[in-house]
Design a protein around this motif. Structure first.
Motif, mmCIF file in Angstrom:
data_model
loop_
_atom_site.group_PDB
_atom_site.id
_atom_site.type_symbol
_atom_site.label_atom_id
_atom_site.label_comp_id
_atom_site.label_asym_id
_atom_site.label_seq_id
_atom_site.Cartn_x
_atom_site.Cartn_y
_atom_site.Cartn_z
ATOM 1 N N ARG A 1 19.580 23.579 -14.187
ATOM 2 C CA ARG A 1 18.879 22.622 -13.491
ATOM 3 C C ARG A 1 17.153 22.542 -13.910
ATOM 4 N NH1 ARG A 1 20.236 26.035 -9.805
ATOM 5 N NH2 ARG A 1 22.264 25.205 -9.991
ATOM 6 N N ALA B 1 13.183 22.019 -9.771
ATOM 7 C CA ALA B 1 14.054 22.352 -8.675
ATOM 8 C C ALA B 1 13.905 23.571 -8.387
ATOM 9 C CB ALA B 1 15.334 21.889 -9.378
ATOM 10 N N GLN C 1 13.069 25.580 -4.830
ATOM 11 C CA GLN C 1 13.904 26.537 -4.316
ATOM 12 C C GLN C 1 13.270 28.004 -3.946
ATOM 13 O OE1 GLN C 1 17.026 28.318 -6.870
ATOM 14 N NE2 GLN C 1 18.421 28.552 -5.277
ATOM 15 N N ARG D 1 24.000 18.269 -7.887
ATOM 16 C CA ARG D 1 22.750 18.635 -7.594
ATOM 17 C C ARG D 1 21.998 19.047 -9.077
ATOM 18 N NH1 ARG D 1 26.017 22.954 -5.956
ATOM 19 N NH2 ARG D 1 26.089 24.855 -7.301
ATOM 20 N N ASP D 2 22.791 19.086 -10.117
ATOM 21 C CA ASP D 2 22.464 19.516 -11.512
ATOM 22 C C ASP D 2 21.840 18.300 -12.336
ATOM 23 O OD1 ASP D 2 22.918 21.963 -10.848
ATOM 24 O OD2 ASP D 2 24.529 22.434 -11.630
#
Length: 288
Positions: A58, A62, A66, A113-114
């Protein structure tokens, strides 16, 4: 024997910059390891440049989000680069002949999410029967294995679809459990006869980008810190600089230790010989 040091302060004077792995070094996929923020702060106070280099499928933004959620403040490190970001840039630029030959319709093999690896670019996400290529970011659900995707790989191979893999890793350790990654799917596809192209560690190309981001020309003044001999340590060697192995990460089971424990020197030496890679030093965890 590989020298085992108590922390990075033992070797820090040799280097101006550090290339830091994420999974297995900075965090376990869910939480940051104890002492990481303090170690990053010490590197910064010592005037060292740092870049987080991850095989995460990713984009870099992102990863920053995180890390922030994990309590790692943005001002504790300088740059971030991921294999997902590298794939995004290749898909955008199409300067590499393999990427230039890809069509505009992709099949995304991976979790939602990717999607930031491609969703702002001029590609169409379609089903496998209409795709020009497969964009592989790994299993959709945690706990799935390569076997769960055998039929998908067979269908892709029957259509001779090229595969772009956004993560060369085979597994990562998530809170002590081994999780299958995109690299394992890509290797199975290649073994079946499929065409695969990937970006990330240990590809020397991504290290050239990392060094440029650090702004350090002398490769002997840069050190990588990672937990995987076959990606982090091998990639550093291919990139022309030193590496320190964190033994409490992906190789902990092979070494018979838990996170934070010191490895037996003989077992560590045997492990390094098995992989054909020798770091300049080893530490049990990412500490100063």
């Amino acid at each position: 024997m590989i020298v085992q040091i108590s922390g990075l302060s033992a070797v820090a004077d040799r280097y101006d910059g550090f290339v830091l792995d994420l999974w297995g070094v900075i965090h376990d996929g869910v939480v940051a390891y104890p002492g990481v923020a303090e170690t990053l702060a010490a590197l910064k106070a010592a005037g060292k440049r740092t870049i987080m280099l991850s095989n995460a499928p990713r984009r870099a933004a992102a990863l920053i989000e995180q890390l922030t959620r994990m309590g790692i403040a943005r001002d504790l490190y300088d740059e971030v680069l991921s294999s997902g970001e590298a794939v995004y840039l290749e898909l955008q630029r199409r300067s590499d002949p393999v990427f230039a030959a890809l069509g505009d319709a992709l099949y995304h093999l991976g979790p939602e999410r990717d999607r930031n690896v491609f969703d702002t670019l001029t590609y169409r996400s379609v089903d496998l029967d209409r795709a020009d290529f497969v964009l592989n970011t790994g299993p959709v659900e945690i706990g799935e294995t390569v076997g769960d995707y055998q039929s998908v790989l067979e269908r892709a191979l029957a259509r001779r679809l090229p595969m772009v893999s956004a993560n060369p890793d085979h597994v990562v350790i998530r809170q002590g459990k081994r999780i299958t990654c995109a690299g394992a799917l890509a290797d199975r596809y290649a073994d079946m006869g499929g065409q695969v192209v990937s970006r990330g560690k240990p590809d020397p190309a991504i290290y050239a980008v990392a060094l440029a981001a650090l702004g350090i020309e002398d490769r002997s003044r840069v050190c990588a810190v990672g937990d995987a001999l076959h990606t982090d340590i091998r990639g550093a060697r291919a990139g022309g600089f030193d590496a320190v192995l964190v033994t409490g990460g992906i190789h902990a089971d092979e070494l018979g230790i838990k996170w934070g424990e010191t490895a037996d020197p003989v077992r560590l030496a045997e492990l390094a010989r098995h992989h054909g890679e020798t770091p300049v030093a080893a530490i049990s965890k990412f500490v100063w």
